[in-house]
Structures are given as structure tokens and as C-alpha cells.
Design a protein around this motif. Structure first.
Motif, short mmCIF file in Angstrom:
data_model
loop_
_atom_site.label_atom_id
_atom_site.label_comp_id
_atom_site.label_asym_id
_atom_site.label_seq_id
_atom_site.Cartn_x
_atom_site.Cartn_y
_atom_site.Cartn_z
N GLN A 25 0.82 -1.20 0.00
CA GLN A 25 0.00 0.00 0.00
C GLN A 25 0.86 1.26 0.00
O GLN A 25 0.38 2.33 -0.36
N ARG A 26 2.12 1.11 0.40
CA ARG A 26 3.07 2.23 0.43
C ARG A 26 4.38 1.77 -0.20
O ARG A 26 4.75 0.60 -0.10
N PHE A 27 5.08 2.69 -0.83
CA PHE A 27 6.33 2.34 -1.50
C PHE A 27 7.34 1.72 -0.54
O PHE A 27 8.08 0.82 -0.92
N GLU A 28 7.37 2.21 0.70
CA GLU A 28 8.34 1.68 1.67
C GLU A 28 8.10 0.22 2.01
O GLU A 28 8.97 -0.42 2.60
N GLN A 29 6.94 -0.32 1.65
CA GLN A 29 6.67 -1.74 1.89
C GLN A 29 7.33 -2.63 0.83
O GLN A 29 7.43 -3.84 1.03
N LEU A 30 7.77 -2.04 -0.27
CA LEU A 30 8.44 -2.81 -1.31
C LEU A 30 9.83 -3.24 -0.85
O LEU A 30 10.53 -2.45 -0.20
N PRO A 31 10.24 -4.45 -1.18
CA PRO A 31 11.61 -4.84 -0.90
C PRO A 31 12.58 -3.84 -1.57
O PRO A 31 12.30 -3.35 -2.67
N ASN A 32 13.64 -3.51 -0.91
CA ASN A 32 14.70 -2.62 -1.42
C ASN A 32 14.35 -1.13 -1.37
O ASN A 32 15.17 -0.31 -1.76
N ILE A 33 13.15 -0.77 -0.97
CA ILE A 33 12.72 0.63 -1.03
C ILE A 33 12.65 1.22 0.38
O ILE A 33 11.95 0.70 1.26
N GLY A 34 13.36 2.33 0.55
CA GLY A 34 13.30 3.09 1.79
C GLY A 34 12.74 4.47 1.52
O GLY A 34 12.16 4.72 0.46
N ARG A 35 12.93 5.37 2.46
CA ARG A 35 12.36 6.72 2.33
C ARG A 35 12.88 7.46 1.10
O ARG A 35 12.11 8.14 0.42
N ALA A 36 14.18 7.37 0.84
CA ALA A 36 14.76 8.12 -0.28
C ALA A 36 14.19 7.65 -1.62
O ALA A 36 13.82 8.47 -2.47
N MET A 37 14.10 6.35 -1.81
CA MET A 37 13.55 5.84 -3.07
C MET A 37 12.05 6.12 -3.15
O MET A 37 11.54 6.40 -4.24
#
Length: 95
Positions: free
Chosen positions: A11-23
């Protein structure tokens, strides 16, 4: 934030593997609002647009990360971004 085990759970980009706040911020800069939108994206096009929007050449590992995120949202298993480095170097040797 915990990582999603499948695309449908994101539901949020940060839930994707490899993705943190900057990405996640990069995705917002690119105009994306929900992880599901990634399934229709071309990782190279995202990378090129990000370079234009930031007026700087991004590290090629950003493209690797975009490749991983797009593949995951298309149903591929979660893989670390560096799994995509060899494919990126083969497909886009000039990056």
C-alpha cells in the motif's frame, strides 16, 4: 515498516523490498502515487526521467532498484536490487 511478501500487500512504496524513504521520495518526484503503478512502468524510463528531474546522473544501482521494484509489482519474487546488476549491465552497457 515491514516489507510486503507480495505485490497485492503493498500500500506504500516503503513496503516494497529494497525501497526506503529516499527511493519512495524518488517515486513521488516521478509522479507515482501508489506501488501498483509500478507494474505498468519501464524501469529505464523511470531512471532516465529521474536523472532529468534531478538534473544529475543517478547511480546505476538506482536503475537496478527500479528493475527490482517493477518486477516485484509484476508478481516476481522479492530479490535484492543487486540481483539485477548483471542484467542491467548486459541490457544497458553504457550506464
Amino acid at each position: 515498516m515491514s516489507k510486503a511478501s507480495c505485490a497485492e500487500a503493498c500500500q506504500r512504496f516503503e513496503q516494497l523490498p529494497n525501497i526506503g524513504r529516499a527511493m519512495a521520495a524518488d517515486f513521488a518526484l516521478l509522479g507515482l502515487q501508489h506501488p501498483a503503478e509500478l507494474a505498468q512502468q519501464d524501469p529505464l524510463h523511470l531512471y532516465q526521467r529521474l536523472c532529468l528531474l534531478t538534473a544529475q546522473r543517478q547511480d546505476p544501482c538506482v536503475l537496478d532498484t527500479f528493475m527490482a521494484a517493477v518486477d516485484f509489482m509484476r508478481g516476481a519474487p522479492a530479490l535484492p536490487w543487486w540481483h539485477y546488476t548483471a542484467a542491467r549491465k548486459q541490457q544497458f552497457p553504457d550506464l
